[in-house]
Design a protein around this motif. Sequence first.
Motif, short mmCIF file in Angstrom:
data_model
loop_
_atom_site.label_atom_id
_atom_site.label_comp_id
_atom_site.label_asym_id
_atom_site.label_seq_id
_atom_site.Cartn_x
_atom_site.Cartn_y
_atom_site.Cartn_z
N LEU A 217 1.12 0.04 4.34
CA LEU A 217 2.47 -0.49 4.25
C LEU A 217 2.42 -2.01 4.11
CD1 LEU A 217 4.22 1.59 7.07
CD2 LEU A 217 4.51 1.86 4.59
N ASN A 218 3.31 -2.53 3.28
CA ASN A 218 3.52 -3.98 3.15
C ASN A 218 2.22 -4.71 2.79
OD1 ASN A 218 6.13 -3.31 3.82
ND2 ASN A 218 5.99 -4.01 5.94
N GLU A 219 1.86 -5.74 3.55
CA GLU A 219 0.70 -6.57 3.25
C GLU A 219 -0.61 -5.79 3.22
OE1 GLU A 219 2.91 -7.16 5.62
OE2 GLU A 219 3.54 -9.29 5.66
N HIS A 220 -0.64 -4.66 3.91
CA HIS A 220 -1.88 -3.87 3.95
C HIS A 220 -2.27 -3.35 2.57
CE1 HIS A 220 -1.12 -2.95 8.49
NE2 HIS A 220 -1.64 -4.15 8.29
N GLY A 221 -1.32 -3.29 1.65
CA GLY A 221 -1.62 -2.85 0.30
C GLY A 221 -2.52 -3.80 -0.47
N ALA A 222 -2.73 -5.00 0.06
CA ALA A 222 -3.62 -5.97 -0.57
C ALA A 222 -5.07 -5.80 -0.10
CB ALA A 222 -3.15 -7.39 -0.28
N LEU A 408 5.84 -12.68 -3.12
CA LEU A 408 5.21 -11.38 -3.34
C LEU A 408 4.13 -11.04 -2.32
CD1 LEU A 408 4.90 -11.46 -7.24
CD2 LEU A 408 6.38 -9.94 -5.89
N LEU A 409 3.58 -12.02 -1.64
CA LEU A 409 2.51 -11.76 -0.66
C LEU A 409 2.90 -10.69 0.37
CD1 LEU A 409 1.06 -15.33 0.00
CD2 LEU A 409 -0.21 -13.36 -0.86
N PRO A 410 4.13 -10.66 0.87
CA PRO A 410 4.47 -9.64 1.88
C PRO A 410 4.48 -8.20 1.35
CG PRO A 410 6.00 -11.50 2.00
CD PRO A 410 5.22 -11.65 0.73
N PHE A 411 4.34 -8.02 0.02
CA PHE A 411 4.36 -6.67 -0.55
C PHE A 411 2.95 -6.10 -0.76
CE2 PHE A 411 8.42 -8.48 -1.62
CZ PHE A 411 9.32 -7.41 -1.52
N GLY A 412 1.94 -6.93 -0.64
CA GLY A 412 0.56 -6.45 -0.70
C GLY A 412 0.02 -6.26 -2.10
#
Length: 438
Positions: A217-222, A408-412
């Motif tokens: 979820l969220n930043e973890h997608g990065a 965009l960083l918070p979307f990962g």
Amino acid sequence: MIEELFGEHHQEVQRRWGAALEKTGFDAVLVHSGTPLVSFLDDFEYPFRPNPLFLYWLPLTHHPDSAVLFRPGEKPLLCFFQPDDYWYLPPADPESWWADHFDVRVVSDATTWKTEFAQKMPTNTAAIGDAPSLNAVFDRERINPENLITAIHLQRTRKTPYEVACMAEASRLAGLGHRAAEAAFMQDCSELEIHQAYLSASGHTDQRLPYHNIVALNEHGAVLHYQGRDREAPPQSRSFLIDAGCTVNAYCSDITRTYSRSGGLFAELVEAMDTLQQSLARRVCPGVDFRDLHLQAHHGIAGILADTGVIRVDAEAAVESGLSAVFYPHGLGHFIGLQTHDVAGLIDDRGASLPRPEGHPFLRLTRTLAPGNALTVEPGLYFIEALLRRWRESAGEDAVNWAVIDALLPFGGIRIEDNVVVTDAGCDNLTRTAFEAL
């Protein structure tokens, strides 16, 4: 349907192994499934998964200390380990749809294969499997001979109809899981709850999964191989990336989807990446050098970044400078089959190395595609703080719109991944077919 295809698959496996034995000078081969590993200073056994070359012969997906002995021209022998045990549930009896193709010996001692097969093995017999299980029986040079394994791996790159059917069913089951996971995301569930919804819908346990599900979820997608599963849902679920598959008779699916909770630029990027991914998948066909397709993915992603104002240079400049790799640091795909990252993706049909394109060290597939190949197509676009910071420090600020990056960083990140099989005329997209049928 799958069971009806096994006989033809079994005959093809015998033909392939026979050719490999003749090529490498061995008269026979023994393939051992493996032995469970016990943790240090404990009686806990780590989850067991058989040797994939054993699974190539038959679907004994969780059976330790069994072995197949193959001598060309003879019916393969199977030593089927079925312990007389009351501490743990022993394996079920062999099923006729596959067992009828073997001369089966059911044994209750894990070492019986050594004596059962000792007199039936020619002197020049190769052995494949866990070396500790084989050391007392075979000379070192006959254990896991590289030339024999390479010959079999090259044969495994071309899937039989049975193998494709197993992978298609694995895609169908994964589709059920993905739909349940998407619904759980929309209900503001935690990563752990989403993962549990996936398992329930797909009918899998963690041990049966082909790999550790990525539920981000969220930043973890990065985080490309994100391994956590937070128990608590975040205050706001903005985005969701799930990379999850299933297994059928040990054959894998490996599927990724990304979702946005609302509109805006990130949702626009998800849609653009899905369009690009489908375009790349449709280009899969015999004769395509996968390295070229990987570079086309870089140009496509760079074009999306330029068109949406994330970067201030055109696609060609972004690829040539290495900027596209900041947002897309992995390869376009890999072979898939009995292993999620299946074998022989970086060698040609003679076993010679096929180099990766310069500047692309993580590409797992460099072959020219041929009918029967099964592979993933998985372009990605991520906002990875560490890679962006290194670019900013080394190349400066001009090429990137940093205000957009901050938003965009918070979307990962985004990854879309399908499993496709190369046909004589093009390819079959197992994933899209499975999802459309739900």
